[in-house]
Design a protein around this motif. Structure first.
Motif, short mmCIF file in Angstrom:
data_model
loop_
_atom_site.label_atom_id
_atom_site.label_comp_id
_atom_site.label_asym_id
_atom_site.label_seq_id
_atom_site.Cartn_x
_atom_site.Cartn_y
_atom_site.Cartn_z
N MET A 1 11.20 31.34 -16.78
CA MET A 1 13.00 32.64 -15.94
C MET A 1 13.21 30.62 -15.83
O MET A 1 14.79 31.05 -15.77
N GLN A 2 12.28 29.93 -15.09
CA GLN A 2 12.65 28.51 -15.04
C GLN A 2 13.69 27.94 -15.45
O GLN A 2 14.61 27.28 -15.63
N SER A 3 13.45 27.74 -16.86
CA SER A 3 14.47 27.42 -17.58
C SER A 3 14.82 27.85 -17.72
O SER A 3 16.28 26.81 -18.49
N ASP A 71 11.07 36.85 -11.25
CA ASP A 71 9.82 38.59 -11.80
C ASP A 71 10.98 38.53 -12.77
O ASP A 71 11.08 40.13 -11.98
N PHE A 72 10.95 39.22 -13.51
CA PHE A 72 11.49 39.23 -13.93
C PHE A 72 11.12 40.75 -14.77
O PHE A 72 10.05 41.31 -15.51
N SER A 73 12.22 41.40 -15.05
CA SER A 73 12.38 43.38 -15.55
C SER A 73 13.44 43.85 -15.38
O SER A 73 14.53 43.70 -15.16
N TRP A 74 13.74 44.15 -16.92
CA TRP A 74 14.38 44.18 -17.67
C TRP A 74 15.27 45.26 -16.58
O TRP A 74 16.90 44.72 -17.04
N VAL A 78 19.54 44.36 -15.72
CA VAL A 78 20.76 45.25 -16.22
C VAL A 78 20.70 45.60 -14.76
O VAL A 78 22.95 45.55 -14.94
N SER A 79 20.08 46.99 -14.30
CA SER A 79 21.23 47.10 -13.41
C SER A 79 21.35 46.63 -12.11
O SER A 79 22.84 47.02 -11.90
#
Length: 174
Positions: A1-3, A71-74, A78-79
């Motif tokens: 995610m940092q990239s 802390d990625f969550s689609w 998206v929401s």
């Protein structure tokens, strides 16, 4: 995610840099503080200018969820992006001057990033066993957060006072 965040911020930097360079090369010393207003005087197609404004605001908005949520969550990403885009679309439609938007964002985000959030993080991260809430550093952090909140309220008050005195409070005038 940092990239992803680094590439996103770098892409936005180059987009703004190109916009500034080509805006200056097009109009030289006649560039207004809002470059899109300069183009709207030349181009009679106001809808096209509105689309460009929308594209710029969407580009800015889409970088926010990428940078803020490592802390990625689609579902969450998206929401939040949809909610932000909805708010941005309302701002594009109802606020004729982007200076007002930047003023409010600056008045809220600068004190939050400089004063409030670091102080609150310190208060929450340092355990009570190591430093009780009534310790000098935690009291100073709480005072620092309160000072940031005061700055934010004062800045927003000045912005609203400017809107009231210049008649721009309900989206009128430039």
């Amino acid at each position: 995610m940092q990239s992803v965040a680094n590439v996103s911020v770098l892409a936005m930097f180059f987009m703004y840099l190109l916009t500034a360079v080509f805006g200056y090369l097009t109009f030289f010393g006649n560039v207004e503080p809002e470059m899109l207003h300069t183009y709207s005087k030349v181009d009679p197609l106001d809808r096209l200018i509105l689309c460009v404004r929308l594209a710029v605001l969407m580009a800015v908005t889409l970088t926010v969820p990428v940078v803020l949520f490592p802390d990625f969550s689609w579902v969450r990403h998206v929401s939040i992006a949809i909610c932000l885009l909805f708010v941005v679309n309302l701002l594009v439609i109802f606020v004729p001057n982007i200076r007002d938007i930047f003023g409010v964002i600056g008045a809220t985000s600068a004190p939050s990033l400089i004063f409030i959030l670091p102080s609150i993080f310190y208060l929450r991260i340092v355990p009570r066993e190591k430093e009780p809430l009534r310790s000098r550093p935690k009291i100073q952090a709480a005072c620092f957060a309160a000072l940031g909140f005061i700055f934010m309220v004062m800045s927003l008050g000045f912005i609203v006072a400017d809107w009231v005195t210049t008649g721009r409070s309900s989206g009128g005038g430039h």
